[in-house]
Design a protein around this motif. Sequence first.
Motif, PDB file in Angstrom:
ATOM      1  N   LEU A 142      -0.051  22.872 -12.180  1.00 16.92           N
ATOM      2  CA  LEU A 142      -0.893  21.667 -12.246  1.00 16.92           C
ATOM      3  C   LEU A 142      -2.138  21.856 -10.924  1.00 16.92           C
ATOM      4  O   LEU A 142      -2.964  20.983 -11.014  1.00 16.92           O
ATOM      5  CB  LEU A 142       0.059  20.414 -11.839  1.00 16.92           C
ATOM      6  CG  LEU A 142       0.996  20.180 -12.957  1.00 16.92           C
ATOM      7  CD1 LEU A 142       2.146  19.166 -12.414  1.00 16.92           C
ATOM      8  CD2 LEU A 142       0.361  19.698 -14.089  1.00 16.92           C
ATOM      9  N   ARG A 143      -1.907  22.828 -10.256  1.00 17.49           N
ATOM     10  CA  ARG A 143      -2.651  23.052  -9.033  1.00 17.49           C
ATOM     11  C   ARG A 143      -4.372  23.641  -9.476  1.00 17.49           C
ATOM     12  O   ARG A 143      -5.279  23.098  -9.175  1.00 17.49           O
ATOM     13  CB  ARG A 143      -2.301  23.892  -8.049  1.00 17.49           C
ATOM     14  CG  ARG A 143      -1.072  23.333  -7.519  1.00 17.49           C
ATOM     15  CD  ARG A 143      -0.431  24.150  -6.590  1.00 17.49           C
ATOM     16  NE  ARG A 143       0.168  25.106  -7.161  1.00 17.49           N
ATOM     17  CZ  ARG A 143       1.003  26.196  -6.851  1.00 17.49           C
ATOM     18  NH1 ARG A 143       1.381  26.224  -5.618  1.00 17.49           N
ATOM     19  NH2 ARG A 143       1.526  27.266  -7.791  1.00 17.49           N
ATOM     20  N   VAL A 144      -4.067  24.274 -10.517  1.00 20.07           N
ATOM     21  CA  VAL A 144      -5.308  25.102 -11.148  1.00 20.07           C
ATOM     22  C   VAL A 144      -5.580  24.778 -12.585  1.00 20.07           C
ATOM     23  O   VAL A 144      -6.362  25.488 -13.239  1.00 20.07           O
ATOM     24  CB  VAL A 144      -5.077  26.686 -10.815  1.00 20.07           C
ATOM     25  CG1 VAL A 144      -5.277  26.853  -9.500  1.00 20.07           C
ATOM     26  CG2 VAL A 144      -3.868  27.062 -11.512  1.00 20.07           C
ATOM     27  N   ASN A 145      -4.542  23.720 -13.204  1.00 22.66           N
ATOM     28  CA  ASN A 145      -4.761  23.649 -14.661  1.00 22.66           C
ATOM     29  C   ASN A 145      -4.656  24.715 -15.552  1.00 22.66           C
ATOM     30  O   ASN A 145      -5.388  24.819 -16.613  1.00 22.66           O
ATOM     31  CB  ASN A 145      -5.884  22.573 -14.953  1.00 22.66           C
ATOM     32  CG  ASN A 145      -5.876  21.452 -14.417  1.00 22.66           C
ATOM     33  OD1 ASN A 145      -4.566  20.995 -13.929  1.00 22.66           O
ATOM     34  ND2 ASN A 145      -7.019  20.666 -14.155  1.00 22.66           N
ATOM     35  N   MET A 146      -3.598  25.554 -15.285  1.00 23.98           N
ATOM     36  CA  MET A 146      -3.634  26.922 -16.289  1.00 23.98           C
ATOM     37  C   MET A 146      -2.457  27.230 -16.721  1.00 23.98           C
ATOM     38  O   MET A 146      -1.295  26.817 -15.908  1.00 23.98           O
ATOM     39  CB  MET A 146      -4.194  28.064 -15.309  1.00 23.98           C
ATOM     40  CG  MET A 146      -5.522  28.086 -14.783  1.00 23.98           C
ATOM     41  SD  MET A 146      -6.805  28.469 -16.270  1.00 23.98           S
ATOM     42  CE  MET A 146      -6.472  30.022 -16.279  1.00 23.98           C
ATOM     43  N   THR A 147      -2.324  27.651 -17.892  1.00 24.52           N
ATOM     44  CA  THR A 147      -0.922  27.742 -18.533  1.00 24.52           C
ATOM     45  C   THR A 147      -0.698  29.654 -18.411  1.00 24.52           C
ATOM     46  O   THR A 147      -1.569  30.320 -18.898  1.00 24.52           O
ATOM     47  CB  THR A 147      -0.754  27.455 -19.766  1.00 24.52           C
ATOM     48  OG1 THR A 147      -0.935  25.932 -19.674  1.00 24.52           O
ATOM     49  CG2 THR A 147       0.446  27.856 -20.437  1.00 24.52           C
ATOM     50  N   THR A 148       0.457  30.052 -17.965  1.00 18.82           N
ATOM     51  CA  THR A 148       0.739  31.430 -18.255  1.00 18.82           C
ATOM     52  C   THR A 148       2.182  31.403 -18.638  1.00 18.82           C
ATOM     53  O   THR A 148       2.810  30.449 -19.071  1.00 18.82           O
ATOM     54  CB  THR A 148       0.718  32.156 -16.909  1.00 18.82           C
ATOM     55  OG1 THR A 148       1.661  31.308 -15.981  1.00 18.82           O
ATOM     56  CG2 THR A 148      -0.718  32.023 -16.070  1.00 18.82           C
TER      57      THR A 148
END
Length: 311
Positions: A239-245
């Motif tokens: 949620l800090r960088v709006n990225m999914t891994t």
Amino acid sequence: MVHHIEEDLFKPGNVLFSDGSSLKTTNGIATSLVTGSASIQGYNESTGDTARFRRITGFLQVASTSEVLAVDSGNMCLRAIDRRTNETKPVVGRYMGMYPNALHKAVRSNFISPSKIMNDIRNSQKVFIIDYRRIYLFELQGVTPSQYVTANSEIRGLTQDSATGDLYVLFKQSITRVKYNNFKNHRRVAGTPSSLSILNEGPFSQSRFGDLRDIVLINKGTQILVADFRNQRMRVLDLRVNMTTSFCGHLYQFCNNSIVPESLGVVNGSLYIGSNKSIMRIEGAASIPAAKKDILNSSTYSYVNQAIFPP
């Protein structure tokens, strides 16, 4: 199938989990039955292995009363299990009569398909119960539930931000955030409904999921972890960088190649992943990037009903 996993509040050092139509506890080496039968379904209020459930898909431990509130999805009701005696009792559901315990009187509620139960972080006397396309908020000391959230798709899971009380609601292929005091105020975080089971990483706007089964918040609420059953891997939404891994997919050598994640639990900083016939533990769940090298051999936490306890 391991539907739900939590720290066992009544047996220190153990993990409590639902296995099909039974509730069990394990220390990672030995597994013992609390109530029900993993392979025999039915409905019977009784004690230990003579009690019958259709499917325990979720539960909530009430430490003050030594009880577990179990969601019996197949029987469309909520039932109580006394950990001191392993005796079961009815609480909420269409088959229930009035329950004399002052803590939670029984309610006749026409559940469609209840699946999960969770404490309200902001109010210890309330619990959320997922019922197909709705989330109900029950007063433990009352008899009248109130509808908290409605949706157009089946709700798969639920977790709550400890700081704001906001809910993260899990659907088959997406995650939505709902404001605690205004259920009409909601926004999709990532994913989108699709007829295809797509796997796509990257920004939330481009993230795609296959078949999501469970959700937890980690790293002090800065990351969402979801179990992608169809894509056979864990998905991390930062949620800090709006990225999914992803991690623990079939391409990662540190993980069990056969993992098909169904349920998640975070206990004492470790992540527990439940699948069809095993529970795997990964140490250091508070720091996912560092967790890969710390993974424990899943055989340590595996269980097979026939080998450890009669089904």
